[in-house]
Design a protein around this motif. Structure first.
Motif, PDB file in Angstrom:
ATOM      1  N   LYS A   1      81.215 -46.319 -25.932  1.00  0.00           N
ATOM      2  CA  LYS A   1      81.614 -46.741 -27.262  1.00  0.00           C
ATOM      3  C   LYS A   1      81.263 -48.209 -27.506  1.00  0.00           C
ATOM      4  CE  LYS A   1      83.435 -42.957 -28.742  1.00  0.00           C
ATOM      5  NZ  LYS A   1      82.966 -42.353 -29.969  1.00  0.00           N
TER       6      LYS A   1
ATOM      7  N   SER B   1      86.101 -46.374 -33.731  1.00  0.00           N
ATOM      8  CA  SER B   1      85.150 -47.038 -32.832  1.00  0.00           C
ATOM      9  C   SER B   1      84.466 -48.211 -33.531  1.00  0.00           C
ATOM     10  CB  SER B   1      84.084 -46.055 -32.343  1.00  0.00           C
ATOM     11  OG  SER B   1      84.692 -44.947 -31.751  1.00  0.00           O
TER      12      SER B   1
ATOM     13  N   ASP C   1      87.535 -40.797 -30.817  1.00  0.00           N
ATOM     14  CA  ASP C   1      87.251 -41.190 -32.202  1.00  0.00           C
ATOM     15  C   ASP C   1      88.450 -40.988 -33.102  1.00  0.00           C
ATOM     16  OD1 ASP C   1      85.763 -42.290 -34.274  1.00  0.00           O
ATOM     17  OD2 ASP C   1      83.953 -41.349 -33.509  1.00  0.00           O
TER      18      ASP C   1
END
Lengths: 249, 480
Positions: free
Chosen positions: B43, B154, B189
């Motif tokens: 990420k 994110s 997410d």
């Protein structure tokens, strides 16, 4: 129009109707009278298709169709409509919504298609006025918090909107004061037509002063023991059911 | 056995992802600090975020899975789950609607889902399934002009680290509960919304717009912040049954409302409930909490829960600010073998705080449903008020409904009202409707929708219409 032939019905193993035979023709108003427990309400409930009634013998035909083999909603769609003695409450469902759903379900089943909304509203408002009901009725939940008289008026309102071929009214006069009864009776009388029949189930003669029947049947112990015209009802009023029972015995 | 089922699911994923494509972004099953480092790295997260996750993980290791809920499911093996899987590659997905389960398509049809959206929902590999790119662009521009931030969590960690540091985990602390700790460690997410002071968000925000970014469902993390006098309405989920290969879901949603702010959070949850024996359905363990931090702030949860095999979910409000308001409107429907233990918590801390709870549970088939609600009034919450209405409707004679209300009252000036009913869908009501010419199925749907009306009227308009259709589809064949 309606033919009931040698109808035997049991509820919880107990025989309530014991060979009832009845013919109703288009254009006629019939009244079924009788003492409590004679099976008056059973007859209309069986015709409408209520659960818990077992037909052990006999037949019911409506315009040549075998009613006992039809689903509950199919009977209504064919033009058989029952007005309840104790209409149930359905919280959260508006009266107008029930009316519209019922009318359109019947129309669609008959291949007529749904009624356009403006036409529907016009129809309902007209009938509402006839029943001396306020437009706010339409927005209230079905029968919720209605007084006894309001519930009965609402049953007749449904009849006026749905225009059945055979209207069956179960003790429509019970719990009504005289003014409410007049309104209800006016509603029922407005349904009288050459192509329609009405079946009144009642305990008291009083209603029949306002809705004069063509035929009166006396139901005692699951059978029709006497049939006559409106005069028979008056005789009953004077002598009571006991006299009839004795004369039969 | 459902645990075998899960193992199979996991194995299949393993085969599809990891082995066939070593270069892909999919992790083999298992959870340790390396797993978390991998996720954080994928990420592109800063060091502090990794530390935050590791802290959550270490606390999770010391915690025990809760067992107090009225739910029955086989033990979950957390080491058999893959914690990061890339979306399926286009060639592995259905190439057209012809390859999709006709039953699923039939449901879309009944729900009135537009044709161009059905493909996306069914996971069809079409590049431009619908004009999502341009929709999103226009949409983002309008939000940007208003100063509203709406992006994935994110992106937010990358682009708005100060806001994340300030708010993430302040409503649901990392070690709040077992599933929240797990989520904090491995979330992949979710959404981030920030509405600045005095701004009313110009449109209803919906994850629906992110439909093409599928596969975010498993460990979702959502954070919504409304500054003073700001307002937002957020819509989560979708009435269409969602495809998902992941059996375990553990989401966390945090809401923060400052002075005079209003957050309305609406959910329609329709995850796969499993087959008639309850096999293969989603396990949904969700922690949702709103913090009415400011005076006169208001947070409103509205939910329609129809899916999942197991639901464990208690959207709550912490009423800290003076005269703040918390609301919970819920319809939960269970059918087949579904089990749901759901409700809310209203924690009154500030003076003059008010809360409203309207919970409607409908159990059909062999399903089992519990309402669990806590109303807690603290010593400083002078004049606090709560109203709770909790109604259960049973359909058939094999379903169950339970109510577990908890009340902890810490001062004598509070007013608490609780109303509860349990009723069976009346045969008399059905007969009444049917004797007017309405089919049994329509009659059930009419009666049930009437029962849920108080909640449906809290939903945004289009959602309410879809929810009614959804209820009918969910309860199809429930009677008779």
């Amino acid at each position: 129009m309606l033919q009931v032939n040698d109808l035997h019905v049991t509820v919880d193993g107990k025989e309530i109707l014991k060979g009832l035979t009845l013919t109703i023709n288009a254009g006629e108003v019939h009244a079924i009278m009788g003492p409590n427990g004679a099976g008056k309400s059973t007859l209309s409930a069986v015709i409408a298709g209520k659960d818990g009634y077992e037909v052990t013998q006999g037949s019911v035909t409506f315009e040549g169709q075998n009613v006992l083999e039809m689903e509950i909603e199919e009977r209504a769609q064919a033009g058989l409509l029952l007005g309840f003695q104790y209409p149930v409450e359905i919280p959260g469902v508006k009266n107008i919504y029930l009316l519209k759903s019922a009318l359109n379900a019947q129309r669609v089943a008959r291949g007529e298609g749904e009624m356009p909304a403006p036409e529907f509203m016009k129809l309902v408002k007209e009938k509402l006025g006839f029943m001396k009901m306020d437009a706010s009725f339409l927005q209230r939940a079905v029968n919720e918090g209605f007084s006894g008289g309001e519930k009965k008026r609402n049953e007749i309102l449904q009849m006026l909107v749905l225009q059945p071929k055979l209207a069956m009214l179960d003790e429509i006069d019970s719990g009504l004061d005289i003014d409410a009864m007049k309104v209800v009776a006016d509603g029922v009388n407005s349904l009288r037509a050459g192509d329609r029949a009405i079946l009144l189930v009642t305990h008291y003669q009083r209603l029949l002063d306002y809705i004069v029947p063509d035929k009166v049947h006396v139901l005692v112990d699951g059978r029709i023991v006497r049939t006559g015209d409106a005069e028979l009802a008056k005789e009953l009023e004077a002598n009571g059911y006991e006299g009839i029972e004795e004369s039969v015995a | 056995m459902a645990s075998e089922e899960m193992e199979q699911l996991v194995r299949r994923e393993y085969k599809d992802g990891f082995i066939t494509d070593i270069e892909s972004d999919t992790l083999p099953p298992g959870l340790d600090e390396n797993t978390i480092a991998f996720i954080s790295n994928k990420k592109g997260e800063p060091e502090w975020m990794l530390e935050w996750r590791l802290n959550a993980y270490r606390q999770w290791l010391k915690m025990k899975e809760p067992s107090w809920a009225h739910l029955d499911y086989p033990p979950i093996d957390y080491q058999s789950i893959s914690y990061f899987s890339a979306p399926k590659r286009p060639e592995d997905r259905p190439q057209s609607l012809d390859e999709v389960d006709p039953k699923l398509l039939e449901t879309y049809e009944k729900l009135g889902i537009p044709l161009h959206e059905r493909a996306a929902l069914a996971g069809v590999a079409v590049d431009a399934v619908f004009d999502s790119v341009s929709v999103t662009t226009t949409f983002k521009k309008e939000l940007g002009e208003a100063g509203v931030i709406f992006c994935s969590i994110s992106e937010a960690i990358r682009d708005y680290p100060d806001l994340i540091k300030q708010y993430l985990g302040t409503v649901v602390p990392v070690a709040d509960n077992y599933f929240a700790a797990l989520n904090s460690a491995v979330f992949t997410d979710g959404s981030f919304v920030f509405v600045p002071e005095g701004v009313t968000c110009p449109m209803e925000l919906s994850t629906y717009f992110r439909i093409n970014a599928a596969n975010t469902g498993q460990f979702e993390r959502t954070l919504i912040i409304c500054e003073s006098r700001a307002q937002v309405s957020y819509l989560e989920g979708c009435t269409a049954p969602m495809r998902d290969e992941n059996q375990l879901h553990a989401a966390v949603v945090e809401l923060v409302a400052l002075d005079d702010a209003y957050i309305k959070y609406s959910t329609v949850q329709n995850w796969y409930p499993g087959d008639e024996n309850g096999k293969g359905g989603i396990y949904n363990f969700v922690t949702k909490r709103g913090d009415c931090r400011g005076d006169r702030s208001r947070i409103s949860w509205t939910q329609v829960e129809t899916g999942s095999a197991i639901t464990w979910k208690y959207p709550s409000c912490v009423l800290r600010g003076k005269d703040s308001i918390g609301e919970f409107y819920s319809v939960a429907v269970t059918n087949g073998r579904q089990q749901a233990d759901t409700g809310t918590k209203m924690i009154h801390i500030g003076e003059g705080t008010r809360s409203y709870i309207v919970a409607k549970g409908i159990s059909a088939g062999r399903s089992d449903q519990s309402y669990r609600g806590l109303v807690k009034i603290g010593p400083r919450a002078k004049g606090a008020r709560n109203f709770t209405q909790c109604d259960s409707l049973l359909i058939g004679d094999k379903s169950g409904a339970h109510t577990f209300p908890y009340q902890e009252i810490g001062n004598s000036t509070a007013t608490i009202e609780h109303e509860a009913t349990t009723s069976k869908i009346g045969e008399d009501q059905l007969f009444y409707c049917q004797s007017r010419g309405i089919s049994e199925e329509d009659a059930v749907s009419m009666i049930v929708n009437g029962f849920c009306k108080d909640v449906f009227q809290e939903l945004p308009m289009e959602f309410a219409v879809e929810a009614e259709a959804l209820l009918s589809v969910t309860l199809e064949g429930a009677v008779g």
